[in-house]
Scaffold this motif. Structure first.
Motif, mmCIF file in Angstrom:
data_model
loop_
_atom_site.group_PDB
_atom_site.id
_atom_site.type_symbol
_atom_site.label_atom_id
_atom_site.label_comp_id
_atom_site.label_asym_id
_atom_site.label_seq_id
_atom_site.Cartn_x
_atom_site.Cartn_y
_atom_site.Cartn_z
ATOM 1 N N LEU A 133 -51.811 8.890 -41.644
ATOM 2 C CA LEU A 133 -50.467 8.955 -40.960
ATOM 3 C C LEU A 133 -49.363 8.964 -42.081
ATOM 4 O O LEU A 133 -49.657 8.299 -43.201
ATOM 5 N N ALA A 134 -48.498 9.436 -41.716
ATOM 6 C CA ALA A 134 -47.217 9.479 -42.904
ATOM 7 C C ALA A 134 -46.227 8.756 -42.285
ATOM 8 O O ALA A 134 -45.676 9.180 -41.121
ATOM 9 N N VAL A 135 -45.984 7.509 -42.876
ATOM 10 C CA VAL A 135 -45.048 6.563 -42.321
ATOM 11 C C VAL A 135 -43.771 6.142 -43.217
ATOM 12 O O VAL A 135 -43.924 5.749 -44.148
ATOM 13 N N PRO A 136 -42.572 6.644 -42.633
ATOM 14 C CA PRO A 136 -41.335 6.478 -43.325
ATOM 15 C C PRO A 136 -41.147 5.071 -43.684
ATOM 16 O O PRO A 136 -41.222 4.280 -42.451
ATOM 17 N N MET A 137 -41.022 4.470 -44.834
ATOM 18 C CA MET A 137 -40.689 2.972 -45.088
ATOM 19 C C MET A 137 -39.825 2.716 -46.418
ATOM 20 O O MET A 137 -40.040 3.354 -47.357
ATOM 21 N N ASN A 138 -38.455 2.223 -46.162
ATOM 22 C CA ASN A 138 -37.618 2.061 -47.248
ATOM 23 C C ASN A 138 -37.388 3.398 -47.905
ATOM 24 O O ASN A 138 -37.195 3.688 -49.368
ATOM 25 N N GLY A 139 -37.250 4.506 -47.324
ATOM 26 C CA GLY A 139 -36.579 5.589 -47.861
ATOM 27 C C GLY A 139 -37.865 6.438 -48.565
ATOM 28 O O GLY A 139 -37.589 7.522 -48.949
ATOM 29 N N LYS A 140 -39.016 5.915 -48.418
ATOM 30 C CA LYS A 140 -40.105 7.021 -48.760
ATOM 31 C C LYS A 140 -41.012 6.927 -47.745
ATOM 32 O O LYS A 140 -41.056 6.292 -46.505
ATOM 33 N N THR A 141 -42.049 7.975 -48.014
ATOM 34 C CA THR A 141 -43.102 8.204 -47.028
ATOM 35 C C THR A 141 -44.321 7.616 -47.273
ATOM 36 O O THR A 141 -45.020 7.918 -48.524
ATOM 37 N N VAL A 142 -44.972 6.544 -46.625
ATOM 38 C CA VAL A 142 -46.337 6.123 -46.896
ATOM 39 C C VAL A 142 -47.377 6.451 -46.014
ATOM 40 O O VAL A 142 -47.247 6.563 -44.974
ATOM 41 N N THR A 143 -48.547 6.670 -46.764
ATOM 42 C CA THR A 143 -49.660 7.259 -46.118
ATOM 43 C C THR A 143 -50.642 5.969 -45.809
ATOM 44 O O THR A 143 -50.881 5.149 -46.439
ATOM 45 N N MET A 144 -50.879 5.846 -44.422
ATOM 46 C CA MET A 144 -51.590 4.997 -43.949
ATOM 47 C C MET A 144 -52.840 5.470 -43.243
ATOM 48 O O MET A 144 -52.783 6.521 -42.712
ATOM 49 N N ASN A 145 -54.130 4.983 -43.596
ATOM 50 C CA ASN A 145 -55.251 5.370 -42.867
ATOM 51 C C ASN A 145 -55.668 4.417 -41.643
ATOM 52 O O ASN A 145 -55.824 3.069 -41.867
ATOM 53 N N GLU A 146 -55.978 4.864 -40.628
ATOM 54 C CA GLU A 146 -56.174 4.116 -39.346
ATOM 55 C C GLU A 146 -57.484 4.560 -38.768
ATOM 56 O O GLU A 146 -57.769 5.711 -38.634
ATOM 57 N N ALA A 147 -57.994 3.969 -37.706
ATOM 58 C CA ALA A 147 -59.071 4.346 -36.976
ATOM 59 C C ALA A 147 -59.139 3.757 -35.655
ATOM 60 O O ALA A 147 -58.677 2.529 -35.295
ATOM 61 N N ALA A 148 -59.811 4.647 -34.717
ATOM 62 C CA ALA A 148 -59.941 4.228 -33.253
ATOM 63 C C ALA A 148 -61.252 4.650 -32.726
ATOM 64 O O ALA A 148 -62.036 5.539 -33.470
ATOM 65 N N THR A 149 -61.655 4.194 -31.724
ATOM 66 C CA THR A 149 -62.769 4.740 -31.020
ATOM 67 C C THR A 149 -62.724 5.730 -30.019
ATOM 68 O O THR A 149 -61.753 5.655 -29.078
ATOM 69 N N LEU A 150 -63.330 6.994 -29.999
ATOM 70 C CA LEU A 150 -63.168 8.211 -28.908
ATOM 71 C C LEU A 150 -64.248 8.340 -28.065
ATOM 72 O O LEU A 150 -65.249 8.379 -28.863
ATOM 73 N N LYS A 151 -64.243 8.295 -26.876
ATOM 74 C CA LYS A 151 -65.395 8.286 -25.947
ATOM 75 C C LYS A 151 -65.085 9.531 -24.978
ATOM 76 O O LYS A 151 -63.944 9.491 -24.268
#
Length: 240
Positions: A133-151
């Motif tokens: 994910l590209a997340v805007p924070m304090n004028g910068k774009t921070v990359t975060m990795n997330e996970a979920a379950t798909l069925k």
């Protein structure tokens, strides 16, 4: 300010899909199969199937679900399924990449919502869906990795390509019905609940020989079926 709050609200919902950690593969869990289509034995063809996204390790619906359409396109060839997930327009700016059990997707960028395609997918298993994910924070774009379950909800599996079917006019006293269909399709002719005849088309042209001659004004139902295709039925009225 209002616009900024809206964006951050969306990001908060999106980043709540997991524990802000890289995706970790989960074990596979069988799901119920469809009554009419066996997810493990699909014929070559194109299908659609709905799916659920939950927070990793729970049965709680994930907020990430609202950033995907909830219905996957499936292409089956030689018993192997290729699955395409589509992101909504709202999710496009934030979802930069997705993985399925660690497998990188083939991405097609679209303004209406990017698509992510994965090969050799087991439709009867649970999968770890990873997000970058590209997340805007304090004028910068921070990359975060997330996970979920798909069925996948295999009970919703349906073929999406209609079998072809055309029928020539039928006159009274005729003892056959002719037309064209998809090669290999089974064509059945009925009058009411009575089956008058059926055949499997070896080529695109077909001829169904009838058990008895038809009568004027009879309404005949001609149905074409083939594994991997959506069934088509046409009604024709017998002419003079």
């Amino acid at each position: 300010m209002k616009k900024s709050l809206t964006v951050f609200s969306a990001l908060l919902m999106l980043t709540s899909v997991g524990a802000a950690l890289p995706a970790v593969q989960l074990g596979t869990t069988p799901t119920a199969q469809a009554a009419s289509l066996n997810a493990a034995k699909l014929a070559n063809g194109k299908y659609s199937v709905k799916y659920a996204i939950t927070k990793s390790g729970t049965t709680t619906p994930s907020e990430a679900a609202r950033y995907l359409t909830g219905k996957a396109a499936v292409t089956v060839k030689n018993k192997k399924a290729t699955v395409t997930l589509t992101v909504t327009k709202a999710g496009n700016p934030f979802i930069q990449a997705m993985t399925l059990n660690g497998q990188k997707a083939t991405v097609t960028k679209k303004a209406s919502g990017n698509t992510y395609t994965f090969s050799n997918v087991n439709l009867k298993a649970s999968h770890t869906l990873g997000f970058s994910l590209a997340v805007p924070m304090n004028g910068k774009t921070v990359t975060m990795n997330e996970a979920a379950t798909l069925k996948f909800k295999t009970s919703t599996l349906v073929a999406t390509t209609k079998v072809k079917l055309s029928t020539k006019g039928v006159k009274a006293k005729a003892k056959k019905v002719v037309g064209t269909t998809t090669k290999g399709a089974k064509v059945t002719v009925k009058h009411g609940t009575t089956t008058l005849g059926k055949t499997t088309a070896k080529k695109t042209a077909y001829t169904v020989k009838l058990k008895k001659a038809v009568k004027k004004s009879w309404k005949l139902k001609v149905t074409a079926t083939k594994a991997g295709y959506k069934t088509v039925t046409k009604t024709i009225t017998v002419a003079k």
